[in-house]
Design a protein around this motif. Sequence first.
Motif, PDB file in Angstrom:
ATOM      1  N   ARG A  93       0.838  -1.204   0.000  1.00 26.82           N
ATOM      2  CA  ARG A  93       0.000   0.000   0.000  1.00 26.82           C
ATOM      3  C   ARG A  93       0.866   1.243   0.000  1.00 26.82           C
ATOM      4  NH1 ARG A  93      -4.142   0.993   4.267  1.00 26.82           N
ATOM      5  NH2 ARG A  93      -2.644   0.124   5.777  1.00 26.82           N
ATOM      6  N   ASP A  94       0.346   2.294  -0.556  1.00 30.23           N
ATOM      7  CA  ASP A  94       1.048   3.577  -0.550  1.00 30.23           C
ATOM      8  C   ASP A  94       1.384   3.973   0.883  1.00 30.23           C
ATOM      9  OD1 ASP A  94       1.790   6.245  -1.846  1.00 30.23           O
ATOM     10  OD2 ASP A  94       0.313   6.830  -0.328  1.00 30.23           O
ATOM     11  N   TYR A  95       2.630   4.422   1.098  1.00 23.53           N
ATOM     12  CA  TYR A  95       3.097   4.727   2.452  1.00 23.53           C
ATOM     13  C   TYR A  95       2.277   5.836   3.109  1.00 23.53           C
ATOM     14  CZ  TYR A  95       7.244   1.748   1.933  1.00 23.53           C
ATOM     15  OH  TYR A  95       8.090   0.678   1.781  1.00 23.53           O
ATOM     16  N   TYR A  96       1.872   6.828   2.341  1.00 26.44           N
ATOM     17  CA  TYR A  96       1.052   7.909   2.898  1.00 26.44           C
ATOM     18  C   TYR A  96      -0.309   7.364   3.332  1.00 26.44           C
ATOM     19  CZ  TYR A  96       4.484  11.221   1.047  1.00 26.44           C
ATOM     20  OH  TYR A  96       5.628  11.919   0.789  1.00 26.44           O
ATOM     21  N   GLU A  97      -0.834   6.428   2.543  1.00 27.15           N
ATOM     22  CA  GLU A  97      -2.110   5.806   2.878  1.00 27.15           C
ATOM     23  C   GLU A  97      -1.972   4.968   4.144  1.00 27.15           C
ATOM     24  OE1 GLU A  97      -5.121   2.400   1.077  1.00 27.15           O
ATOM     25  OE2 GLU A  97      -3.675   3.380  -0.255  1.00 27.15           O
ATOM     26  N   VAL A  98      -0.839   4.276   4.282  1.00 26.94           N
ATOM     27  CA  VAL A  98      -0.609   3.430   5.460  1.00 26.94           C
ATOM     28  C   VAL A  98      -0.663   4.273   6.740  1.00 26.94           C
ATOM     29  CG1 VAL A  98       1.092   2.037   6.697  1.00 26.94           C
ATOM     30  CG2 VAL A  98       0.718   1.676   4.246  1.00 26.94           C
ATOM     31  N   LEU A  99       0.006   5.427   6.714  1.00 23.04           N
ATOM     32  CA  LEU A  99       0.045   6.283   7.908  1.00 23.04           C
ATOM     33  C   LEU A  99      -1.181   7.186   8.019  1.00 23.04           C
ATOM     34  CD1 LEU A  99       3.807   7.368   8.031  1.00 23.04           C
ATOM     35  CD2 LEU A  99       2.690   5.477   9.206  1.00 23.04           C
ATOM     36  N   GLY A 100      -1.962   7.276   6.956  1.00 26.61           N
ATOM     37  CA  GLY A 100      -3.156   8.106   7.005  1.00 26.61           C
ATOM     38  C   GLY A 100      -2.861   9.588   6.998  1.00 26.61           C
ATOM     39  N   MET A 133      12.066  11.855  -0.647  1.00 19.91           N
ATOM     40  CA  MET A 133      12.152  12.491  -1.961  1.00 19.91           C
ATOM     41  C   MET A 133      12.204  11.439  -3.070  1.00 19.91           C
ATOM     42  SD  MET A 133      15.054  15.164  -3.323  1.00 19.91           S
ATOM     43  CE  MET A 133      14.714  16.256  -1.930  1.00 19.91           C
ATOM     44  N   ALA A 134      12.993  10.362  -2.839  1.00 26.49           N
ATOM     45  CA  ALA A 134      13.090   9.295  -3.833  1.00 26.49           C
ATOM     46  C   ALA A 134      11.758   8.579  -4.000  1.00 26.49           C
ATOM     47  CB  ALA A 134      14.180   8.307  -3.423  1.00 26.49           C
ATOM     48  N   TYR A 135      11.067   8.346  -2.885  1.00 29.35           N
ATOM     49  CA  TYR A 135       9.772   7.667  -2.946  1.00 29.35           C
ATOM     50  C   TYR A 135       8.735   8.519  -3.676  1.00 29.35           C
ATOM     51  CZ  TYR A 135       5.364   5.579  -1.440  1.00 29.35           C
ATOM     52  OH  TYR A 135       4.114   5.013  -1.425  1.00 29.35           O
ATOM     53  N   ASP A 136       8.742   9.848  -3.399  1.00 28.28           N
ATOM     54  CA  ASP A 136       7.780  10.734  -4.066  1.00 28.28           C
ATOM     55  C   ASP A 136       7.989  10.759  -5.582  1.00 28.28           C
ATOM     56  OD1 ASP A 136       6.581  11.351  -1.674  1.00 28.28           O
ATOM     57  OD2 ASP A 136       7.632  13.258  -1.391  1.00 28.28           O
ATOM     58  N   GLN A 137       9.255  10.599  -6.023  1.00 29.19           N
ATOM     59  CA  GLN A 137       9.552  10.681  -7.451  1.00 29.19           C
ATOM     60  C   GLN A 137       9.348   9.344  -8.171  1.00 29.19           C
ATOM     61  OE1 GLN A 137      13.575  12.379  -7.326  1.00 29.19           O
ATOM     62  NE2 GLN A 137      12.752  14.251  -8.233  1.00 29.19           N
ATOM     63  N   PHE A 138       9.787   8.258  -7.529  1.00 30.40           N
ATOM     64  CA  PHE A 138       9.834   6.972  -8.241  1.00 30.40           C
ATOM     65  C   PHE A 138       9.045   5.852  -7.555  1.00 30.40           C
ATOM     66  CE2 PHE A 138      13.918   9.210  -8.873  1.00 30.40           C
ATOM     67  CZ  PHE A 138      13.783   9.520 -10.222  1.00 30.40           C
ATOM     68  N   PHE A 153       7.992   2.909  -4.937  1.00 27.33           N
ATOM     69  CA  PHE A 153       8.742   1.894  -4.197  1.00 27.33           C
ATOM     70  C   PHE A 153      10.091   1.600  -4.834  1.00 27.33           C
ATOM     71  CE2 PHE A 153       4.260   0.819  -3.155  1.00 27.33           C
ATOM     72  CZ  PHE A 153       4.335   1.042  -1.794  1.00 27.33           C
ATOM     73  N   ALA A 154      10.153   1.725  -6.164  1.00 28.62           N
ATOM     74  CA  ALA A 154      11.414   1.457  -6.866  1.00 28.62           C
ATOM     75  C   ALA A 154      12.497   2.445  -6.428  1.00 28.62           C
ATOM     76  CB  ALA A 154      11.198   1.535  -8.375  1.00 28.62           C
TER      77      ALA A 154
END
Length: 371
Positions: free
Chosen positions: A4-11, A64-69, A71-72
Amino acid sequence: MAKRDYYEVLGVSKDASKEEIKKAYRKLAIAYHPDRNPGNAEAEEAFKEATDAYEVLSNDQKRMAYDQFGFAGVEGMSSGAHDYSTVFRDFEDIFGDFSSIFDSFFGGGRRRSSRESRMRGADLRYQLEVDFKDAVFGTQAEIAYQRNATCSACKGTGAVEGSGRKICPTCGGSGQVRRSSGFFSIASPCSTCGGEGYVIERPCGECHGSGLLRRRQRIKVTIPAGIETGKRINIPGQGDAGPNGGSPGDLYVDIRVTPHDHFERDGNDLYCVVPISITQAALGAEIFVTSLDGGKIKVKIPAGTQTGKILRIRNEGVPYLHNSNHRGDLYVKVVVKTPTKLSGREKELLRDLARLQGEEKSPTPVPLKEL
């Protein structure tokens, strides 16, 4: 199962601040921690998922890396595949400012430093009832109360003289022990030394190792002129003595002023009521009003004074707190006293006065505001 998207996980939203991310993770970690959910595989998985999300989003470079790409972008940047014991070297990194919550859930304990072990003594409070006159003009009062005092036999060490303390053999002086729960390690206070990091070999016979004794204390308190109910006097160093030689707390004396039979107070002004006769009210007079301190104050009653009139006497009120050179005013309310026992001659004179005044037997009511 897909991540799941990390932002979604933390709400949280994608523009959430670090503090918002930390707060969201703290809430999930408390809810799903394995110690609170033993044997619950779903809770353990939710805890791992939240920890993965926090590990990335709390780190500026990884975020920053997660926002751009996605999980990869963070592959290979993790602290270790599911090595959750290394995510935080100490769980207090996330719960340090909520230690009481952490303790209540997990039995945790923070390591005591030598500074923390020398805790300041508790502050004490005492309610003092002060006479109205003493509160206005100031006084000294002696009070007695119970407090923890440093044991004179061991000078607060808690040990028999010459024996001292030794490092706790259980925790090695750290004041805490760690226990593992699956992939997580939690610290809790050492049960042998109570988290102090040391043990006393030969406890003092007077205080039984506490270093403190309950004593009755008597001190004199200076009541400043002008004090009133609700004010508090702070007396530094007269609270409980601190354990292990720590500094003492303070004593706070809460003031309650008893009412006076003849005077009332409003701020720094005093009010009283004085009766005058009909003739004094009609003809005017000079009278003497007894002040709060027992002196006599000359007051001029103007001719034709009506009952309820208030006369102001400057600088005869309450001294200003911490500036006794300035005082409020005294307000005297005069009440015309009607005589109840009259001689025949007095009645005759009053009837003559009534005729001369042309008194009306059906007076017209006056507006209430004129009363």
